[in-house]
Design a protein around this motif. Sequence first.
Motif, mmCIF file in Angstrom:
data_model
loop_
_atom_site.group_PDB
_atom_site.id
_atom_site.type_symbol
_atom_site.label_atom_id
_atom_site.label_comp_id
_atom_site.label_asym_id
_atom_site.label_seq_id
_atom_site.Cartn_x
_atom_site.Cartn_y
_atom_site.Cartn_z
ATOM 1 N N LEU A 81 -39.528 -99.481 133.893
ATOM 2 C CA LEU A 81 -39.604 -100.737 134.621
ATOM 3 C C LEU A 81 -40.602 -101.650 133.912
ATOM 4 O O LEU A 81 -41.781 -101.314 133.772
ATOM 5 N N ASN B 230 -41.558 -114.884 137.691
ATOM 6 C CA ASN B 230 -40.410 -114.243 138.328
ATOM 7 C C ASN B 230 -39.952 -113.077 137.462
ATOM 8 O O ASN B 230 -39.786 -113.215 136.254
ATOM 9 N N ARG B 231 -39.799 -111.917 138.105
ATOM 10 C CA ARG B 231 -39.357 -110.704 137.405
ATOM 11 C C ARG B 231 -40.203 -110.424 136.168
ATOM 12 O O ARG B 231 -39.696 -110.053 135.107
ATOM 13 N N GLY B 232 -41.519 -110.628 136.327
ATOM 14 C CA GLY B 232 -42.443 -110.283 135.261
ATOM 15 C C GLY B 232 -42.654 -111.333 134.198
ATOM 16 O O GLY B 232 -43.504 -111.157 133.326
ATOM 17 N N ARG B 233 -41.922 -112.461 134.244
ATOM 18 C CA ARG B 233 -42.046 -113.472 133.202
ATOM 19 C C ARG B 233 -42.468 -114.811 133.791
ATOM 20 O O ARG B 233 -42.045 -115.167 134.903
ATOM 21 N N ASP C 23 -43.839 -109.111 131.576
ATOM 22 C CA ASP C 23 -43.067 -109.274 130.347
ATOM 23 C C ASP C 23 -43.594 -110.478 129.550
ATOM 24 O O ASP C 23 -43.269 -111.628 129.841
ATOM 25 N N ALA D 8 -43.163 -109.939 141.628
ATOM 26 C CA ALA D 8 -42.983 -110.717 140.405
ATOM 27 C C ALA D 8 -43.895 -110.254 139.274
ATOM 28 O O ALA D 8 -43.661 -110.573 138.116
ATOM 29 N N VAL E 143 -36.255 -118.217 142.736
ATOM 30 C CA VAL E 143 -35.690 -116.948 143.189
ATOM 31 C C VAL E 143 -34.218 -117.070 143.568
ATOM 32 O O VAL E 143 -33.625 -116.141 144.113
#
Length: 262
Positions: free
Chosen positions: A19, A211-214, A23, A43, A241
């Motif tokens: 996971l 969002n989602r690590g970025r 990022d 996030a 989102v």
Amino acid sequence: MIDVRDLTKVFATPHGDWLKAVDRVSFTVAPGEVFGLLGPNGAGKTTTLRMLLGLIRPTSGSATVAGFAAERDPAEVKRRVGLVSANTGVYPWLTARETLAYFADLYAVPPALARQRIAEFADAFGLGDFLDRRCGVLSTGQKQRLNLARALIHAPTALLLDEPTLGLDILGRRIVEEFLELVQARQLAVVLCTHHLEEAERLCHRFGLLNRGRIVRQGALEQLRAETGLHSLHAMFLDLVGARRQLPVTSLKSAAPPAPLT
């Protein structure tokens, strides 16, 4: 003062997968600046703060505070950072005064200077009414005022605020706003994570939308408005989102009438 470059964290899952929680996140925060790190739950905000503090090691990338790398010099970073979190606990059997003195001692603040700062913060954060009460009997707002003072007791150069107004009423939130005015005047670099987007618009100079690590958007509010065509952080957050789709509405007239009761 705060420099985060390509920070990445990958965790192994119990199922044998990987996971990527953070990022290649990059941002800088100058002295006297408040940077809003905003995004939905999951996030990667808290993971980013933990790496910045040196609590967990990044998979790749770097995070530095005042020139000290969190991965190589975590103790030096912690000496220069104050942390305020909605989940920060207090020792119930210590008084507010004893709590501040205890943390001052942990940071090797001389006792005379610690007493001076405690008196200063009692004024600045309205601690006087409960400074000698045990923390176990304090309200949520009183505990958060104490945590704000605790975060400054060692004269840090940077602050990390993770949902500092969570659970506070309007007066408690105002105390946090006054706290940010104080630390900006002292030229501290601040990273603020919050779900109160209207507050973020008032308090932050620049934003990173995560969002989602970025980080998918970064800049001052006017820059983000120009890039997105949206006026408020609230609208940008929903767009981020994918929640701005209009929900289908069924007409009441076309709905089948309920079956009669028998």
